[in-house]
Design an enzyme around this catalytic site. Structure first.
Site, mmCIF file in Angstrom:
data_model
loop_
_atom_site.group_PDB
_atom_site.id
_atom_site.type_symbol
_atom_site.label_atom_id
_atom_site.label_comp_id
_atom_site.label_asym_id
_atom_site.label_seq_id
_atom_site.Cartn_x
_atom_site.Cartn_y
_atom_site.Cartn_z
ATOM 1 N N CYS A 164 37.703 -6.441 -26.476
ATOM 2 C CA CYS A 164 36.444 -6.832 -27.104
ATOM 3 C C CYS A 164 36.633 -7.674 -28.355
ATOM 4 O O CYS A 164 35.652 -8.074 -28.990
ATOM 5 C CB CYS A 164 35.617 -5.586 -27.403
ATOM 6 S SG CYS A 164 35.326 -4.605 -25.926
ATOM 7 N N HIS A 304 30.911 -4.770 -35.848
ATOM 8 C CA HIS A 304 31.256 -4.553 -34.437
ATOM 9 C C HIS A 304 30.240 -3.594 -33.829
ATOM 10 O O HIS A 304 29.784 -3.798 -32.710
ATOM 11 C CB HIS A 304 32.683 -4.012 -34.330
ATOM 12 C CG HIS A 304 33.188 -3.903 -32.936
ATOM 13 N ND1 HIS A 304 33.252 -4.987 -32.077
ATOM 14 C CD2 HIS A 304 33.664 -2.843 -32.226
ATOM 15 C CE1 HIS A 304 33.752 -4.598 -30.919
ATOM 16 N NE2 HIS A 304 34.002 -3.294 -30.972
ATOM 17 N N GLU A 315 34.072 2.197 -38.751
ATOM 18 C CA GLU A 315 33.754 0.880 -39.298
ATOM 19 C C GLU A 315 33.006 1.015 -40.613
ATOM 20 O O GLU A 315 33.251 0.251 -41.560
ATOM 21 C CB GLU A 315 32.939 0.051 -38.301
ATOM 22 C CG GLU A 315 32.729 -1.380 -38.781
ATOM 23 C CD GLU A 315 32.082 -2.290 -37.758
ATOM 24 O OE1 GLU A 315 32.075 -3.514 -37.986
ATOM 25 O OE2 GLU A 315 31.582 -1.787 -36.721
ATOM 26 N N LYS A 336 24.567 -5.898 -31.326
ATOM 27 C CA LYS A 336 24.757 -5.230 -30.030
ATOM 28 C C LYS A 336 23.598 -4.304 -29.701
ATOM 29 O O LYS A 336 23.398 -3.939 -28.538
ATOM 30 C CB LYS A 336 26.065 -4.441 -30.023
ATOM 31 C CG LYS A 336 27.329 -5.301 -29.977
ATOM 32 C CD LYS A 336 28.566 -4.425 -29.887
ATOM 33 C CE LYS A 336 29.843 -5.247 -29.804
ATOM 34 N NZ LYS A 336 30.192 -5.889 -31.111
ATOM 35 N N HIS A 341 26.889 -4.645 -25.476
ATOM 36 C CA HIS A 341 28.258 -5.033 -25.807
ATOM 37 C C HIS A 341 28.747 -6.017 -24.754
ATOM 38 O O HIS A 341 29.005 -5.640 -23.606
ATOM 39 C CB HIS A 341 29.145 -3.793 -25.845
ATOM 40 C CG HIS A 341 30.492 -4.029 -26.451
ATOM 41 N ND1 HIS A 341 31.022 -5.287 -26.633
ATOM 42 C CD2 HIS A 341 31.427 -3.158 -26.923
ATOM 43 C CE1 HIS A 341 32.214 -5.189 -27.183
ATOM 44 N NE2 HIS A 341 32.482 -3.902 -27.366
ATOM 45 N N PHE A 400 39.827 -2.358 -27.501
ATOM 46 C CA PHE A 400 40.737 -1.338 -26.986
ATOM 47 C C PHE A 400 42.175 -1.875 -27.067
ATOM 48 O O PHE A 400 42.439 -3.035 -26.747
ATOM 49 C CB PHE A 400 40.412 -0.999 -25.540
ATOM 50 C CG PHE A 400 39.164 -0.161 -25.359
ATOM 51 C CD1 PHE A 400 38.498 0.401 -26.432
ATOM 52 C CD2 PHE A 400 38.674 0.075 -24.077
ATOM 53 C CE1 PHE A 400 37.363 1.178 -26.249
ATOM 54 C CE2 PHE A 400 37.538 0.844 -23.879
ATOM 55 C CZ PHE A 400 36.874 1.400 -24.963
#
Length: 414
Positions: A164, A304, A315, A336, A341, A400
């Protein structure tokens, strides 16, 4: 000295709009792109909704033969790149040296629909029936290759793949390519088309997706205490980055100036962020140093913000650690909440949104924010857009595998 790099073209295909203007308006209005999955029968799946692109016509951008020989993720990329080149005033193929125009288009997954379809062909009809176009339709770099062919871009050309964070890496690497003189212009961005059985099933079974099947439009709720996972999105975004003097010589409109790029690794876990967002902290700090920005110089963070319990908490901790006292004057939001996402396209979409925030002075909201989480206590621009003077913004992207990227953009000034 490093060359200055500006943003002169913008293009988008998202779950809330098939161009930049429509998407930007929808984000500011707090619209959701989520709804029941229409791309396949999801009745047996634990998650039956996503943020799908709607009403997209690839024939606006590609010949019919090209469409038949390309996966949807490539079609999205060509559309976003074409919009960006049009916006930059370069769509007619003039105004640049093709040898000095490069392309970096990312995808986290690539042509998954092609893979699924051709695997079915193999199982049902045998290896002799696998399409000769299977490999060039499936591989993740093919979108970058086809975009380069569309615009005769003969400079650096490749794909970045970091889950991502993929398209944030693409934009950062394109920025560096121009800074160090290997190109004058770059088409950079990301694309994804993974609202498909294998992706939905895989993410759902690892408990990464929200399971609010009865209320899809409110399922993506970053930083909210009731968040339970992200909502799958799809689409593409692209920017034209350009060496500043090159842009000025041809009278290009400048949307903003990209000034910072920080990339780090957690080296910690397959999917979970490092405690306290330690890797994210280092990415943000590197981007700020690269941009010669102090924390108090930044007004907006496009987070994010996935709507997962672990990401949003860590975050938040990372932003607080990096910005310290300046965090109290900071606007944060996760778009998002509207787009879902978009995986490998997310970083590009969110850099573009950050550029628009700097250009227009509007902060898009985090929608579906209803129940404050005491551990997530920043100003997340809840539910309604905010108008404020935004001189500089950063955009965070994490993937990831522990990949972290922060991009910094500011208002262009002489």
């Amino acid at each position: 000295m490093k060359r200055r790099v500006v943003v002169t073209g913008l293009g988008m295909v998202t779950p809330v709009g098939n161009d930049v203007a429509t998407t930007w308006r929808a984000l500011l209005d707090g619209k959701s792109g989520a709804g029941p999955i229409t791309k396949f029968d999801a009745a047996r799946f634990p998650v039956r909704f996503a943020c799908e692109v709607k009403g997209f016509d690839p024939l606006q951008y590609m010949e019919r033969k090209e469409v038949k020989r390309s996966d949807l993720f490539t079609q999205y990329a060509v559309a976003a790149a074409a919009q960006a080149m049009q916006d930059a005033g370069l769509a007619d193929g003039t105004g640049y040296d093709p040898d000095r125009l490069g392309v970096i288009v990312a995808s986290g997954i690539g042509g998954l629909k092609t893979f699924e379809d051709q695997h079915d062909v193999y199982r049902e009809r045998g290896p002799d029936k696998i399409s000769a176009f299977f490999i060039p339709m499936f591989i993740s770099d093919i979108a970058a290759g086809i975009v380069s062919m569309q615009f005769n871009a003969r400079g650096p050309n490749y794909a970045t793949v970091s889950a991502c964070a993929s398209s944030a890496h693409a934009i950062g690497e394109a920025f560096r390519t121009i800074q160090y003189g290997d190109a004058d212009l770059m088409i950079a961005g990301g694309t994804e088309a993974a609202v498909l059985p294998m992706a939905i099933g895989g993410f759902a079974n690892m408990k990464a997706l929200s399971e609010r099947n009865d209320e899809p439009e409110t399922a993506s709720r970053p930083f909210d205490a009731t968040r339970d996972g992200f909502v799958m999105g799809e689409g593409s975004a692209a920017v034209v980055l350009e060496e500043r003097d090159h842009a000025r010589r041809r009278g290009a409109r400048i949307h903003g100036e990209i000034v910072g790029y920080g990339a780090t690794a957690d080296a910690y876990h397959l999917t979970a962020p490092a405690p306290n967002g330690e890797g994210a902290q280092r990415a943000m700090r590197r981007a700020l140093v690269d941009a010669a920005l102090a924390p108090e110089d930044v007004q907006y963070v496009n987070a994010h913000g996935t709507s997962t319990p672990a990401n949003d908490l860590n975050e938040t901790k990372a932003i607080k650690a990096v910005f310290d006292e300046a965090v109290h004057g900071l606007s944060v939001s996760s778009t998002k909440s509207s787009t879902g996402h978009m995986l490998g396209a997310a970083g590009a979409v969110e850099f573009l949104v950050s550029t628009l925030a700097v250009r227009d002075g509007h902060i898009p909201p985090t929608i579906n924010y209803r129940v404050p989480d005491p551990a997530c206590d920043l100003d997340y621009t809840p539910n309604k857009a905010v108008t404020r003077d935004v001189r500089a913004a950063i955009s965070n992207s994490f993937g990831f595998g522990g990949h972290n990227v922060t991009l910094a953009v500011k208002r262009h000034e002489d």
